[in-house]
Design an enzyme around this catalytic site. Sequence first.
Site, short mmCIF file in Angstrom:
data_model
loop_
_atom_site.label_atom_id
_atom_site.label_comp_id
_atom_site.label_asym_id
_atom_site.label_seq_id
_atom_site.Cartn_x
_atom_site.Cartn_y
_atom_site.Cartn_z
N LYS A 239 37.59 42.15 35.68
CA LYS A 239 37.06 40.79 35.63
C LYS A 239 36.43 40.42 36.98
CE LYS A 239 38.53 36.02 35.11
NZ LYS A 239 39.58 35.07 34.77
N GLU A 245 42.64 48.59 43.51
CA GLU A 245 42.95 49.83 42.79
C GLU A 245 41.79 50.26 41.90
OE1 GLU A 245 44.81 47.09 42.97
OE2 GLU A 245 46.94 47.49 42.66
N GLY A 302 42.92 37.60 32.80
CA GLY A 302 43.05 39.05 32.61
C GLY A 302 44.00 39.42 31.48
N ARG A 303 45.18 38.81 31.49
CA ARG A 303 46.18 39.17 30.48
C ARG A 303 45.87 38.61 29.10
NH1 ARG A 303 47.71 35.95 34.54
NH2 ARG A 303 48.53 33.87 34.12
N GLU A 389 53.66 37.38 33.97
CA GLU A 389 52.64 36.91 34.91
C GLU A 389 52.27 35.46 34.60
OE1 GLU A 389 49.57 39.54 37.14
OE2 GLU A 389 48.45 38.73 35.46
N HIS A 420 68.93 54.57 21.22
CA HIS A 420 69.62 55.67 21.89
C HIS A 420 69.51 55.54 23.41
CE1 HIS A 420 70.25 57.74 18.07
NE2 HIS A 420 69.12 57.12 17.74
N LYS A 534 49.43 41.94 47.93
CA LYS A 534 48.09 42.53 48.09
C LYS A 534 47.62 42.35 49.53
CE LYS A 534 46.16 41.38 43.52
NZ LYS A 534 45.13 40.58 42.84
#
Length: 560
Positions: A239, A245, A302-303, A389, A420, A534
């Site tokens: 975005k 990264e 973003g999410r 977030e 399990h 960051k």
Amino acid sequence: MLFRSRNGSITAKALEEMFPETAKLINGPSGIAGTSEWKAVAAAAEQQKATHLRDQLGDNERCAALRCEAEGVLLDFARQKVDQDTVAKLMALARKANVEGKRDTMFRGDVINETEKRSVFHAALRAPKVSAPMVANGEDQVKFVNGVLDKIEDFTKRVRSGKWVGATGKKLTTVLAVGIGGSYLGPEFLYEALRADSTCKKAASGRTLKFVANVDPVDFARQVDGLDAETTLVVVVSKSFTTAETIMNAKTVKNWLTNSIKADASSVVRQHVAAVSTQMQLTKDFGIAPENVFAFGDYVGGRFSVHSPVGVLPLALQYGMAPLREFLAGAHAMDVHFKSAPLEENLPVLLGLLGLYNSTFLGFNCKAILPYAQALLRFAAHVQQLDMESNGKRVAMDGSTLPFEAGEICFGEPGTNGQHSFYQLMHQGRVVPAEFIGFKKSQAPVTLEGYKLSNHDELMCNFFAQPDALAMGKGSEDPHKAFPGDRPSLSLLFDAVTPRSMGLLLALYEHRVAVQGWVWGINSFDQWGVELGKQLAKAILPELAPSAPEATSHDSRPTD
Ligand code: F6P
């Protein structure tokens, strides 16, 4: 001050003495926690704490009332620590918090993300072409979004058919999507969910989709291992187009392309790199041809972006555009339901209020996301970002410190694998409210010879058994073998894992997060909490240079 309950009334002072934690919550500063509606829920929660779910489940009328169905999605919340009266109080709280009004401002495109001065308009991403205008930033977003979808359809058709080829004339059969957080988790979830859908599987024949997210170079190395750069199309998804990264990975992938393909570097980038972003200039500066950039509005967090080109472009390259249109239609159906159904019959509202109730009023700060579908193996990872977030906040919209803790810790795995693993803790250790998600039909049905029931039935008997085991428990003379029960869960049942149902599911969880945040009075749409780390990382980077003097400031510091 009186608190009315079915058994009479108790005074605020009595509440403080009996339940100091609850009293702290409700006697806090002004705001929602100071209202009589909040106090009524707090008092109801105290009453519910004293009632075992085993007894509640014997009440057929109650069980029938704690159920809601819409758009083919069935929600059964009879195994929550509530009764009809608690639900009515939660609805009153939602009304007090003006959930309906806040929902309407969101769908109107108002600037409700106050700290970033943005609209929250992801619903516009799935509005059909013929919808009434949805205006944000002075433009009809229905028109804009559908224009971009048509552009994606055209581009993906050309790539998939081989009309658009790589720099050496080869068909581009592999897509490497580079992005992180919301620019990765939702798309990867959807990719996995649809892999075994028969239509999608056929459409993806001969094609590969991979994701690179982590700045750890091992992620890049693992994903490109065995790939042919000449047949690979890279989609950089960001975005902001500034995420450290993603930009580093995009540069690494660009180097890999230009070093591997014997052609002029600019034609390699032109033919092999596309982008999804809100930042047209930055994508251009990166060398990506503007016609290969697919835009979306800054009002999409973003999410909340999986229904934007962030998810649609890479997934349409893999599966074709038709399933993606169904996916968007599913999400739109959930939008319409959320916008129009009364609160009492509104799935996102019910989920949001139950999450709030479990965490803030009952004090269970985790929730387990348990899809009984291997195809949903990345759902919990997506919900972790979407939910934590959004609602992991400590101040109200006005900046005042919350008198309670907001947000829930989410984790999960598909059933039966999780059984399990961590279910031991859920049955006999801590109480973790669970959200079971099941599907009536399998994407890949199998019935073994000599078996009357299918492998999917084997899966689903676990889906039905676990909520009962958690709620009912089981006594035993041997304390190691005793199950206390009284552990809340809810169950969501869909017909099958399809593009449409995945659209419904994702939009359901998006809206429940918003509802929860609106009652807490927080801004669910910003994420300032990710910034400090960051900044510190940026400052540390030069200290890692071989020529840099030895850095000591990150070691333990003297206390005096
Ligand atoms: O982690 C912070 C964050 O901003 C997320 O909200 C977002 O989804 C992710 O980084 C990626 O951001 P972008 O799409 O701008 O690269």
